[in-house]
Design a protein around this motif. Sequence first.
Motif, PDB file in Angstrom:
ATOM      1  N   GLU A  36      34.396  97.852  27.906  1.00 25.71           N
ATOM      2  CA  GLU A  36      34.572  98.237  29.308  1.00 25.71           C
ATOM      3  C   GLU A  36      36.013  98.547  29.690  1.00 25.71           C
ATOM      4  O   GLU A  36      36.248  99.115  30.761  1.00 25.71           O
ATOM      5  CB  GLU A  36      34.040  97.126  30.222  1.00 25.71           C
ATOM      6  N   SER A  37      36.979  98.223  28.841  1.00 25.12           N
ATOM      7  CA  SER A  37      38.388  98.349  29.241  1.00 25.12           C
ATOM      8  C   SER A  37      38.854  99.792  29.365  1.00 25.12           C
ATOM      9  O   SER A  37      39.719 100.082  30.186  1.00 25.12           O
ATOM     10  CB  SER A  37      39.284  97.611  28.243  1.00 25.12           C
ATOM     11  N   GLY A  38      38.334 100.671  28.533  1.00 27.15           N
ATOM     12  CA  GLY A  38      38.803 102.051  28.555  1.00 27.15           C
ATOM     13  C   GLY A  38      40.163 102.226  27.907  1.00 27.15           C
ATOM     14  O   GLY A  38      40.754 103.304  27.968  1.00 27.15           O
ATOM     15  N   VAL A  39      40.684 101.184  27.284  1.00 26.02           N
ATOM     16  CA  VAL A  39      42.012 101.219  26.678  1.00 26.02           C
ATOM     17  C   VAL A  39      41.951 101.766  25.247  1.00 26.02           C
ATOM     18  O   VAL A  39      42.857 102.457  24.805  1.00 26.02           O
ATOM     19  CB  VAL A  39      42.645  99.807  26.686  1.00 26.02           C
ATOM     20  N   PHE A  40      40.880 101.476  24.536  1.00 26.33           N
ATOM     21  CA  PHE A  40      40.772 101.841  23.129  1.00 26.33           C
ATOM     22  C   PHE A  40      40.238 103.259  22.967  1.00 26.33           C
ATOM     23  O   PHE A  40      39.318 103.672  23.675  1.00 26.33           O
ATOM     24  CB  PHE A  40      39.828 100.872  22.403  1.00 26.33           C
TER      25      PHE A  40
END
Length: 144
Positions: A36-40
């Motif tokens: 869910e972070s959208g960082v990776f």
Amino acid sequence: MAIQAVTTEERALIKSYLLLMFIHKVFERDCRIIQESGVFKTPQLYVEVVGNGAKRAAVLLREVKQEFTKRAIKVYDIGQSHDGIQARYACRGYIGSMNILWPSFREEMMDRMRAYLGLVPPESESSEQAHPPAAAFRASIAVP
């Protein structure tokens, strides 16, 4: 003939149960955060690695629960405080409690999590003897 009190092995099973419950929750939470972070750029790869650790923990947790059934063990109250983890249990009619301080609980969690993820422990071989990897733990709970 008197019934033997709760054995060291039974206490170790209860401790393993507590560790595995927490480890499984941490792995599941980490998977959700990674997704869910959208960082990776490639979250599915990291989720797969952590998810495999969660699966290993779940298998071991299931084996510990089976051993609980065989040995008439039930953990019926788990609590957390600023000092550590507390659990109350019943074992063959005996009622007991277990308190594990955070530093040792976290250290063993990290050792086991590394093993379940297939990582090499950062410490020397002597630490590996003190905290055996998952395969050794699995063998130790397969006692009839």
